[in-house]
Motif scaffolding. Sequence first.
Motif, PDB file in Angstrom:
ATOM      1  N   HIS A  62      -6.149   5.523  -9.193  1.00 59.46           N
ATOM      2  CA  HIS A  62      -6.842   5.464  -7.901  1.00 59.46           C
ATOM      3  C   HIS A  62      -7.724   4.215  -7.777  1.00 59.46           C
ATOM      4  O   HIS A  62      -7.853   3.648  -6.684  1.00 59.46           O
ATOM      5  N   ILE A  63      -8.301   3.763  -8.893  1.00 51.75           N
ATOM      6  CA  ILE A  63      -9.163   2.576  -8.834  1.00 51.75           C
ATOM      7  C   ILE A  63      -8.347   1.338  -8.473  1.00 51.75           C
ATOM      8  O   ILE A  63      -8.815   0.462  -7.728  1.00 51.75           O
ATOM      9  N   THR A  86      -5.567   1.068  -6.568  1.00 51.86           N
ATOM     10  CA  THR A  86      -5.255   0.986  -5.136  1.00 51.86           C
ATOM     11  C   THR A  86      -6.510   0.813  -4.295  1.00 51.86           C
ATOM     12  O   THR A  86      -6.474   0.146  -3.253  1.00 51.86           O
ATOM     13  N   GLN A  87      -7.619   1.378  -4.747  1.00 51.76           N
ATOM     14  CA  GLN A  87      -8.868   1.259  -3.991  1.00 51.76           C
ATOM     15  C   GLN A  87      -9.355  -0.184  -3.891  1.00 51.76           C
ATOM     16  O   GLN A  87     -10.043  -0.548  -2.922  1.00 51.76           O
ATOM     17  N   HIS A  88      -8.984  -1.025  -4.871  1.00 54.99           N
ATOM     18  CA  HIS A  88      -9.542  -2.378  -4.904  1.00 54.99           C
ATOM     19  C   HIS A  88      -8.516  -3.483  -4.668  1.00 54.99           C
ATOM     20  O   HIS A  88      -8.837  -4.506  -4.056  1.00 54.99           O
ATOM     21  N   GLU A  94       1.139   3.949  -3.188  1.00 58.39           N
ATOM     22  CA  GLU A  94       0.781   5.345  -2.972  1.00 58.39           C
ATOM     23  C   GLU A  94       1.935   6.279  -3.345  1.00 58.39           C
ATOM     24  O   GLU A  94       1.720   7.415  -3.769  1.00 58.39           O
ATOM     25  N   ARG A 151     -15.246   5.264 -10.795  1.00 62.43           N
ATOM     26  CA  ARG A 151     -15.232   4.084  -9.927  1.00 62.43           C
ATOM     27  C   ARG A 151     -15.117   2.811 -10.762  1.00 62.43           C
ATOM     28  O   ARG A 151     -15.301   2.829 -11.978  1.00 62.43           O
ATOM     29  N   LYS A 157       0.833  -1.206   0.000  1.00 68.82           N
ATOM     30  CA  LYS A 157       0.000   0.000   0.000  1.00 68.82           C
ATOM     31  C   LYS A 157       0.868   1.257   0.000  1.00 68.82           C
ATOM     32  O   LYS A 157       0.647   2.180  -0.793  1.00 68.82           O
TER      33      LYS A 157
END
Length: 339
Positions: free
Chosen positions: A81-82, A84-86, A74, A241, A70
Amino acid sequence: MSFFNVLHKSCILCLILVCLAAVEAIEPLTMGAAAIGIGAGLTYFKGQTYCRFYECCDDRSIPGNIQALKDSLERTLFGQHIVTQHIIPALTAHFSAQSRSRKPLVMSFHGQPGTGKNFVAEQIANALYLEGLKSGYVTKYLGQADFPMESKVDYYKDRITREVRRSLASCPRSLFIFDEVDKMPSGVFNTLTSLVDYNFFDDGTDNTKAIFIFLSNTAGAHIADHLGNLMKGGKLREDTRLSDFEPLLKKAAFNMDGGLKKTTLIEKHVIDHYIPFLPLEKAHVIKCLEAEFDRWDMPPRKSIIEDILATSISYDRNHGLFAISGCKTLEKKVSMALY
């Protein structure tokens, strides 16, 4: 490896084999709890000897350091962004000590070249395994190199099944990366479906802890066009998203040429996550260039960055927003400019 390292490793192996032989020598009537206790002792003994120096299928060799992944993403992954979000929650849930997973984690990465698919897959391997991509429990296939001929699909299917089962038998916590999926012949993954689905294997093979990652350029242009239209309609890139892209990815992967075309992997819904890697804009390319200077332990040089942007970066025709090759060739551009 030096002679003394080989000798050291051989001595440890010999000691373990002697202990195993001692267990086998116990009279059948006295086995029971004694043998179980000795077996547990040998496992502990191996963990304190051989596995302290060489890779084993244990927590030392497979730490599953999701927090390190993570932090790294970052810091080094731009414009995704999608992703790292998932990916982080998916891996966290799969690797959790409380996980009750009944199937492997299966993810399919889609996007244009230079958007970070291989970059992320490599970082996943480095975070999960002490030896990263060099780990004996990480297997990577390249589409054109490993599966070049349409006429040998049946052979490829047998090979994948055989090698995946062998790896899982060696370590249930294995990672399999299939790169250049769009360059593989269709049908090559059909026998893989049973290995990544909810199954119990008679030979005791455990597939529930494994991870499978597919990397493909398939639908890269579709992702770019869809994102461009969303942005022209007033939606911010950072507000998009997974739900904006996942149906598109699944449909494209199933219908476009490549290893996933018409495959039972998609038909039987065994792919858990379709992850879009969005096309990169100029601001992201600049961050990639700055990161290359950082790799050389040098401050970014504005003149070099502006020259590379002017002479080496082309943008898509439809929207004029997205760098066609992303960050793919920037490493060599920067190193050439510096020397």
